[in-house]
Write an enzyme that holds these catalytic residues in place. Structure first.
Site, PDB file in Angstrom:
ATOM      1  N   GLU B  60       0.833  -1.202   0.000  1.00 31.97           N
ATOM      2  CA  GLU B  60       0.000   0.000   0.000  1.00 31.97           C
ATOM      3  C   GLU B  60       0.867   1.250   0.000  1.00 31.97           C
ATOM      4  OE1 GLU B  60      -0.345  -2.608   2.008  1.00 31.97           O
ATOM      5  OE2 GLU B  60      -2.174  -3.491   1.184  1.00 31.97           O
ATOM      6  N   GLN B  82      -7.071  -2.366  -1.603  1.00 30.60           N
ATOM      7  CA  GLN B  82      -8.062  -3.453  -1.706  1.00 30.60           C
ATOM      8  C   GLN B  82      -9.152  -3.385  -0.633  1.00 30.60           C
ATOM      9  OE1 GLN B  82      -6.776  -7.786  -1.683  1.00 30.60           O
ATOM     10  NE2 GLN B  82      -7.094  -7.372  -3.840  1.00 30.60           N
ATOM     11  N   PHE B  83      -8.774  -3.053   0.570  1.00 30.51           N
ATOM     12  CA  PHE B  83      -9.717  -2.805   1.655  1.00 30.51           C
ATOM     13  C   PHE B  83      -9.188  -1.601   2.427  1.00 30.51           C
ATOM     14  CE2 PHE B  83     -10.633  -7.205   0.783  1.00 30.51           C
ATOM     15  CZ  PHE B  83     -11.970  -7.376   1.114  1.00 30.51           C
ATOM     16  N   ASP B  85      -9.126  -1.251   5.393  1.00 32.24           N
ATOM     17  CA  ASP B  85      -8.380  -1.824   6.522  1.00 32.24           C
ATOM     18  C   ASP B  85      -6.897  -2.034   6.198  1.00 32.24           C
ATOM     19  OD1 ASP B  85     -10.981  -3.417   8.079  1.00 32.24           O
ATOM     20  OD2 ASP B  85     -11.134  -2.943   5.962  1.00 32.24           O
ATOM     21  N   PRO B  89      -0.304   0.860   6.001  1.00 36.87           N
ATOM     22  CA  PRO B  89       1.091   1.013   5.558  1.00 36.87           C
ATOM     23  C   PRO B  89       1.286   2.250   4.670  1.00 36.87           C
ATOM     24  CG  PRO B  89       0.386  -1.262   5.312  1.00 36.87           C
ATOM     25  CD  PRO B  89      -0.849  -0.462   5.650  1.00 36.87           C
ATOM     26  N   HIS B 129     -11.495  -6.501   7.651  1.00 35.29           N
ATOM     27  CA  HIS B 129     -12.145  -6.232   6.364  1.00 35.29           C
ATOM     28  C   HIS B 129     -13.433  -5.434   6.567  1.00 35.29           C
ATOM     29  CE1 HIS B 129      -9.642  -9.791   5.686  1.00 35.29           C
ATOM     30  NE2 HIS B 129      -9.561  -9.416   4.434  1.00 35.29           N
TER      31      HIS B 129
END
Lengths: 410, 337
Positions: B60, B82-83, B85, B89, B129
């Site tokens: 990330e 992607q999420f 959550d 990073p 998630h």
């Protein structure tokens, strides 16, 4: 002014996508037994070749050959097979349970059983694994009660995590299996810290962490290599290269480097590349690394080359991003079949006993599953009380959470 | 007009943006060949090529850091995490770099990036998630924060985000990707079709930032919500019989304070609803603003209905989720105050 060539962005592509012919011609597979086994105190600069080859023990005839062939008693070998068969049966049952809505989610190991099962025999009680989501063999191999695993998948009152985590996020520090968070890469530096603490205290325990090919891209991974290298931490760095990170092939995380094992070299870490579908090779490489760690020789990186036989999880359909026939084209075979062939060739196993063992193990897993279902599954039966939702946020519940729990009626 | 789900509207927005400006590039984990785990980028790589829509390593910080570099060059990156959550990073790149680049260089260097990410729970995603981290971004000067609640807005706001001269955090409530979820998890899933806000103009249009929408007109109490909670609050209003005015904030930063103040002055009551944890959530900011701006018009204390102050639990997600029953009870209570 000189005429310059327009620049071009490179975006690596996998060997094949759906509708194309699987291609593993890029994979160099040396003969079993052909790779040397250096002494554990060999200098990293003298064993760099081991990061670019494939340590293999089991040959095509089912013999254990070469310097890496471990000397394991028959009983240990049969136990190893039993662990792999248990993991496969467990996977099959949990996958079906997910389809029956007894749980919401599952991740299976098919094709990768040898790695976590063999490595479960490498560390000792008191040592610590920092796993990710595809290492249930570490628990099975350490005799963690299967019922607790099924209860975790079902999130019932028997779930040691009290239903808080998604399925497959087991935790049992007692069994050397550190709590897995489902975030990627975060475990790497923590394992190094755990190993550093053992050294700080003058203890004899060692640690291992696990990461997939895709997640090595997270910054935590290279950072963990640096800390492990700087402090010569007694840690084993296990990279499971199963070729696919959901739909993304391993070349995206690997970049221009030849292998994931080669990642260790920039940090002066001895690095091995191992046939991950070869139970004996995984065990032997793990033992070599563990011995180094125990002798204060520091970290070792091991890349296990394998192939993810199934979907990433129950949420994806791999036929949408890779050829369905790719698994059968995989040049390193299938781990249980290869190990079985070896045991039969060795004269301590037979097709009949194998079939019988598969049936027995499946029956055992089903019995455990029924026991768990008697407690409850995701949508029926006993689940942890809602009031437990507020517990363990802190060691002691602060007033605002007490208030919120009361608002919920507890 | 074309009927679209949230996913289709987002995909269509990216398609339109890439079609009209070849500087727009789309990337993230699994977004290339596969089209993203939530399918928002399906077909874009095929249509615009592998260098304009591509997979990235699972990093990330790498995704956001390279997006910043691309923006500095002058192209228009739309990055997908992607999420939500998984964004942590990248937090340093977002907070210390993207958000402050214009300020620290007095406008010499700027950072017009869009970072898209699915947010919120209700999909049995557990701790990792399900999170709603919007307050971690609204707390950062220099960022714009968007959370659409329907396909029409999702497309218009995303196209506006791509036009913005500053970094935009674009949070997509994943529970309403494929239907206008009202919090009744035990009832059959409602699809977007049949919902008026799923009628989307297939061409180019933008929805301005800083303009809230009055999702449901009412006179008794003002309910401030965004994302999934807009639909939950609408259901709660119907079910409680409280004639609530549900305001869909659409963008948290910039915030349409005028619409909020106007409504609260009319109703004299205000409830704030979000899925994120209560303490230090964006609701605290809203409650503070409402009391400061509307104090003499308030007939009851501003109330907040939010996720509990725990991690998002897997098996108890519906106990955590501020569903229509909890919102309805709070609306009834605020009317009695």
């Amino acid at each position: 002014m000189e005429k310059r060539t327009p620049l071009v962005l490179t975006v690596p592509q996998p060997g094949a996508r759906p509708g194309e012919t699987p291609d593993f011609s890029w994979m160099d597979v040396p003969a079993a037994g052909s790779v040397r086994r250096p002494p554990v105190d060999a200098d990293q600069s003298e064993i760099r070749d081991l990061a670019f080859t494939l340590i293999r023990v089991l040959d095509d005839e089912g013999r254990a050959v070469g310097p890496w062939a471990p000397d394991l008693p028959d009983e240990a070998l049969l136990t190893g097979l039993r662990h792999m068969l248990t993991l496969r049966a467990y996977d099959a049952r949990m996958l079906t349970a997910q389809r029956q809505s007894k749980t919401s989610f599952y991740m299976q190991h098919v094709g990768e059983e040898a790695i976590s099962c063999a490595f479960s025999q490498v560390l000792d009680a008191g040592d610590m694994n920092y796993p990710y989501y595809r290492q249930a063999g570490l628990l099975i191999g350490r005799d963690y009660p299967l019922i607790k695993m099924v209860n975790q998948i079902y999130s019932n009152t028997g779930d040691p995590n009290k239903g808080r985590q998604v399925p497959v996020c087991y935790s049992s520090l007692e069994h050397g299996f550190f709590s897995h968070s489902a975030n990627l890469g975060t475990q790497c530096t923590q394992a190094v810290g755990w190993a550093m603490a053992s050294a700080i205290m003058g203890d004899t325990k060692i640690a291992a962490f696990w990461i997939g090919d895709g997640a090595t891209a997270e910054g935590d991974f290279p950072t963990s290599l640096l800390f492990a290298s700087t402090y010569n931490a007694p840690v084993i760095i296990n990279v499971v290269n199963n070729q696919w990170a959901i739909s993304t092939f391993q070349g995206i995380a690997r970049g221009g480097s030849d292998t994931f094992a080669a990642r260790g070299h920039g940090y002066g870490i001895p690095s091995l590349r191992v046939d991950g579908n070869d139970y004996l090779a995984v065990f032997a490489a793990g033992k070599w690394a563990a011995e180094r760690a125990r002798l204060n020789l520091g970290p070792t990186l091991i890349e296990y080359v394998t192939y993810r036989g199934g979907a990433h999880s129950t949420t994806d359909d791999p036929s949408a991003y890779r050829p369905a026939s790719e698994v059968s084209a995989w040049p390193l075979g299938e781990p249980i079949a290869r190990f079985k062939q070896y045991l039969i060739a060795k004269g301590i196993w037979s097709e009949e006993r194998h079939t019988q063992a598969e049936a027995e193990i499946l029956a055992e897993v089903i019995a455990v599953q029924k026991e768990a279902e008697a407690i409850g599954t995701l949508h029926s039966g006993d689940r942890p009380s809602v009031s437990t939702m507020f517990e363990d946020v802190y060691a002691e519940m602060p007033p605002h959470l007490v208030r919120q729990r009361q608002q919920m009626g507890f | 007009m074309v009927q679209m789900t949230m996913v289709e509207a987002i995909r269509n927005a990216l398609d339109v943006a890439m079609g009209r400006d070849d500087r727009v590039v789309v990337f993230g984990q699994d977004v290339g060949y596969f089209g993203g785990v939530f399918r928002c980028t399906v077909g874009l790589q095929q249509k615009y090529g592998k260098t304009r829509c591509f997979d990235t390593p699972i990093s990330e910080q790498g995704i956001v850091g390279t997006a910043i570099g691309m923006a500095s060059y002058g192209i228009k990156p739309v990055a997908e995490i992607q999420f939500a959550d998984y964004v942590y990073p990248a937090y340093d790149q977002i907070v210390s770099e993207a958000a402050r680049m214009r300020y620290r260089s007095a406008g010499d260097a700027i950072c017009p990036i869009v970072v898209r990410m699915p947010t919120g729970g209700g999909i049995l995603g557990g701790l990792t998630h399900s999170q709603s981290p919007e307050a971690l971004f609204t707390h950062i000067p220099g960022l714009k924060v968007v959370i659409p609640s329907n396909p029409q807005d999702a497309k218009g706001l995303l196209l506006q985000a791509i036009e913005e001269p500053d970094p935009v955090i674009f949070l997509e409530p994943k529970r309403i990707y494929n239907g206008p979820f009202d919090g009744h998890h035990d009832r059959p899933v409602k699809p977007w079709k049949a919902h008026p806000l799923s009628e989307v103009d297939p061409g180019y249009y933008t929805t301005p930032f800083g303009k809230a929408a009055i999702h449901r007109e009412g006179s008794a109490v003002t309910v401030l919500a965004y994302g999934t909670m807009v639909h939950v609050c609408e259901a709660a209003a119907e079910e409680s019989g409280v004639d609530a005015e549900v305001i869909d904030l659409r963008t948290l930063l910039p915030l349409d304070l005028d619409t909020i103040v106007q409504s609260v002055k009319k109703t004299g009551r205000c409830a704030v609803v979000h899925e994120a944890t209560l303490t230090s959530g964006f609701g605290a900011e809203l409650a503070a603003l409402v009391q400061a701006e509307c104090f003499y018009h308030l007939e009851a204390p501003v109330t907040r209905i939010c996720g509990w102050d725990t991690p998002y639990p897997y098996v108890h997600e519906w106990s955590y989720f501020p569903g229509p029953a909890r919102v309805a009870a709070a609306l009834t209570e605020i009317m009695e105050a």
